[in-house]
Design an enzyme around this catalytic site. Structure first.
Site, PDB file in Angstrom:
ATOM      1  CG  ASP A 205      60.061  96.433  86.243  1.00 19.69           C
ATOM      2  OD1 ASP A 205      60.945  97.143  86.732  1.00 19.69           O
ATOM      3  OD2 ASP A 205      60.251  95.263  85.864  1.00 19.69           O
TER       4      ASP A 205
ATOM      5  CG  ASP B 102      54.265  93.946  87.769  1.00 27.53           C
ATOM      6  OD1 ASP B 102      55.074  93.125  87.319  1.00 27.53           O
ATOM      7  OD2 ASP B 102      54.163  95.114  87.335  1.00 27.53           O
TER       8      ASP B 102
END
Length: 217
Positions: A11, A9
């Site tokens: 953020d 991922d």
């Protein structure tokens, strides 16, 4: 069968952008005549821009168009990230270790491609074999489509892949796709579960620990 790919991922997991998101969301909310708090941000953690805009318009009661609010959000994030985002501790080292062992790596984010590009300009697009953003799928996290898309693009089966996530939405997406998961919770807690490792930092993660999450490895 060995580990076929590892998906990160972006953020809050790879780069510390959650503080930037809070700043931009707060600024946009003021323009809409409302107030934004960390609780609002936590409610949207790991979700899509579309969901964020809809929530902000509802919370503020503003009659502004969704397209305008999205433009404010995207332009604000790109401007802030153009100066670089802080890489989370252990992220670069883990990426280098995976590269050294020849394990394909992907970036899978609910952010729009313009925002991901701003991060990757500083971080390095060549670190990733595939990048999947919100622009590349019909349904974002917690739907499994982003991770299924990344696995398809690399030609690997999800059950031989490991995902690194920081949000419950991202963990849900990875789990639904059939991947093993390493959770590094940021704003919201993530519970332990079979096939899931919960740690406090990427500094605790090694390639061996990733492989150990997969059955039969």
């Amino acid at each position: 069968m060995d580990m076929r790919a590892v998906f990160f991922d972006m953020d809050g997991l790879l780069v510390d952008t959650e503080k930037v998101w809070l700043e931009i969301e707060s600024e946009v909310m003021r323009r809409l005549g409302g107030q934004w708090t960390p609780d609002h941000q936590a409610h949207l953690l790991g979700g899509s821009m579309e969901r964020a805009v809809e929530y902000m318009l509802s919370a503020s009661g503003s009659g502004e168009s969704a397209a305008t609010v999205e433009q404010w959000m995207v332009s604000g994030m790109v401007e802030r990230l153009s100066g670089g985002a802080r890489v989370m501790p252990g992220a670069s080292e883990l990426l280098d270790a995976l590269r050294d062992e020849g394990v394909p790596v992907g970036l899978v984010t609910s952010s729009l491609r313009k925002i991901a590009d701003a991060v990757l300009k500083e971080f390095g697009r060549d670190r990733f074999d595939v990048v999947v953003t919100a622009d590349d799928v019909e349904r974002t996290k917690p739907d499994p489509e982003p991770y299924l898309t990344a696995a398809r693009l690399l030609g690997v089966v999800p059950v031989r892949c490991v995902v690194l996530e920081d949000s419950p939405n991202g963990v849900a997406a990875a789990t639904a796709a059939g991947c093993a998961v390493v959770a590094v919770p940021s704003l919201l807690p993530v519970e332990e579960a079979p096939g899931r490792l919960v740690v406090s930092s990427l500094e605790e993660v090694t390639v061996a620990r990733l492989r150990a999450l997969l059955p039969g490895v």
